[in-house]
Design a protein around this motif. Sequence first.
Motif, PDB file in Angstrom:
ATOM      1  N   TYR A 208     -17.097 119.348  -8.346  1.00  0.00           N
ATOM      2  CA  TYR A 208     -15.663 119.615  -8.485  1.00  0.00           C
ATOM      3  C   TYR A 208     -15.113 120.500  -7.378  1.00  0.00           C
ATOM      4  O   TYR A 208     -13.912 120.765  -7.339  1.00  0.00           O
ATOM      5  N   LYS A 209     -15.956 120.950  -6.461  1.00  0.00           N
ATOM      6  CA  LYS A 209     -15.490 121.774  -5.352  1.00  0.00           C
ATOM      7  C   LYS A 209     -15.169 120.873  -4.154  1.00  0.00           C
ATOM      8  O   LYS A 209     -14.195 120.133  -4.166  1.00  0.00           O
ATOM      9  N   TYR A 210     -16.007 120.908  -3.134  1.00  0.00           N
ATOM     10  CA  TYR A 210     -15.720 120.155  -1.912  1.00  0.00           C
ATOM     11  C   TYR A 210     -15.836 118.647  -2.092  1.00  0.00           C
ATOM     12  O   TYR A 210     -15.363 117.888  -1.246  1.00  0.00           O
ATOM     13  N   LEU A 211     -16.449 118.184  -3.179  1.00  0.00           N
ATOM     14  CA  LEU A 211     -16.547 116.743  -3.416  1.00  0.00           C
ATOM     15  C   LEU A 211     -15.372 116.211  -4.230  1.00  0.00           C
ATOM     16  O   LEU A 211     -15.256 115.002  -4.435  1.00  0.00           O
ATOM     17  N   ASN A 212     -14.525 117.108  -4.753  1.00  0.00           N
ATOM     18  CA  ASN A 212     -13.216 116.739  -5.311  1.00  0.00           C
ATOM     19  C   ASN A 212     -13.281 115.817  -6.531  1.00  0.00           C
ATOM     20  O   ASN A 212     -12.402 114.969  -6.726  1.00  0.00           O
ATOM     21  N   GLY A 213     -14.301 116.017  -7.363  1.00  0.00           N
ATOM     22  CA  GLY A 213     -14.473 115.158  -8.525  1.00  0.00           C
ATOM     23  C   GLY A 213     -13.598 115.481  -9.713  1.00  0.00           C
ATOM     24  O   GLY A 213     -13.553 114.705 -10.668  1.00  0.00           O
ATOM     25  N   GLY A 214     -12.905 116.621  -9.685  1.00  0.00           N
ATOM     26  CA  GLY A 214     -12.036 116.997 -10.793  1.00  0.00           C
ATOM     27  C   GLY A 214     -12.646 118.105 -11.637  1.00  0.00           C
ATOM     28  O   GLY A 214     -13.857 118.313 -11.628  1.00  0.00           O
ATOM     29  N   PRO A 215     -11.815 118.843 -12.377  1.00  0.00           N
ATOM     30  CA  PRO A 215     -12.310 119.978 -13.168  1.00  0.00           C
ATOM     31  C   PRO A 215     -13.393 119.538 -14.148  1.00  0.00           C
ATOM     32  O   PRO A 215     -13.209 118.614 -14.922  1.00  0.00           O
TER      33      PRO A 215
END
Length: 396
Positions: A208-215
């Motif tokens: 959920y950080k730099y890979l942007n997968g969501g909260p």
Amino acid sequence: MMTDFSKTRQAFDLPDGVTYLDGNSLGPMPVGAAQRVARMMTEEWSQMLITGWNKAGWYTQPRRVADRIARLVGAGPGQVVMGDTLSIKVFQAVSAARALRPDRRVILSDRGNFPSDLYVAQGLARAVDAELRVVEPEEVEAAITKDIAVLMITEVDYRTGRRHDMKALTRKAHEMGALTVWDLAHSAGAVDVALLDADADFAVGCTYKYLNGGPGSPAFIWTHPRHADAAQPILQGWMGHRAPFDFDLAYQPAAGIERMRVGTPPVIALTALDAALDVWDDVSLTDLRARSIELTQAFIAGVEANCPEVVLHSPRDPQQRGSQVGFRHPQAYAVMQALIDQKIIGDFRAPDVLRFGFAPLYNGLDDVARAVDGLTRILRDRLWDREDYMQRADVT
């Protein structure tokens, strides 16, 4: 071909007027994520119901998505699997590594590690009669002695951005007969991770950080192939069984990385993550690292030239730093709230750190300039000195 970061920036749904420098805590939403999740819910869950586990491939989704992450952490296909939370994956990796060194009882970590990892290790140590030994980050290499079973390290320090030398520490650990567990929470998607090249043993990371997968998007775990069929984590679950639908009452581990599965895959979250990973298809990790260094160096130079009230809390040498920068200020929390009010979003880490994450996929030098200008104005005019800025929220 060089990575086109202006193109990757267009892949994210960033609010107008916002400079977002907190992707090291939660990445922004990719443009395609909402549509992909909606399609999964309306065409798969809605229409297929439980048959979606087979028809839509939900059951094998943790492997497919994990193979896309493998390239980003220097691992091979079939070596990574998704599922559960990062804390669960830390517990699995450390317990498996400890079991492979039954004649040793010390788990070594450092004070820069994320507290949750240390909490997990503390609980594990009580359960298996082990000892958690914690030293200063710069003392880790010297502390790797022949009584160490497991070296458990977060590669990039969550507060300072200090980057451990994975290859050197792994080599020292192996010379001393220890195994390594690397937490890539602040590395995956931020720096050029190379697990196989470093000869690491286990690795885990969040998405959920730099890979942007969501909260709350699921974590991943990697096991070096030499350990894949020998690793025996304490936490064993249905999905990690050799034949889960035989409903055998006795646990029999699946082959390879599949044994590191535990609970039912979070299909909706994995679908959003899969959409987020699309942007990485045309990204070079070498270009990513170079761009990260360019951004963080420019930010440090700009802040130090204009903001004498703050002190750098990250390594000055970019080779020893991840993709984030921290500065210390006695009123850091209030300063950050003032920045957020001006739509410049970073975050605060206790006791006094202003933390800024730089994600080359969507951050550029224009974001650096706006952040420097905003911080300069807030400190110069004491705009942070308001009672409402000093009231701590639940999440800081």
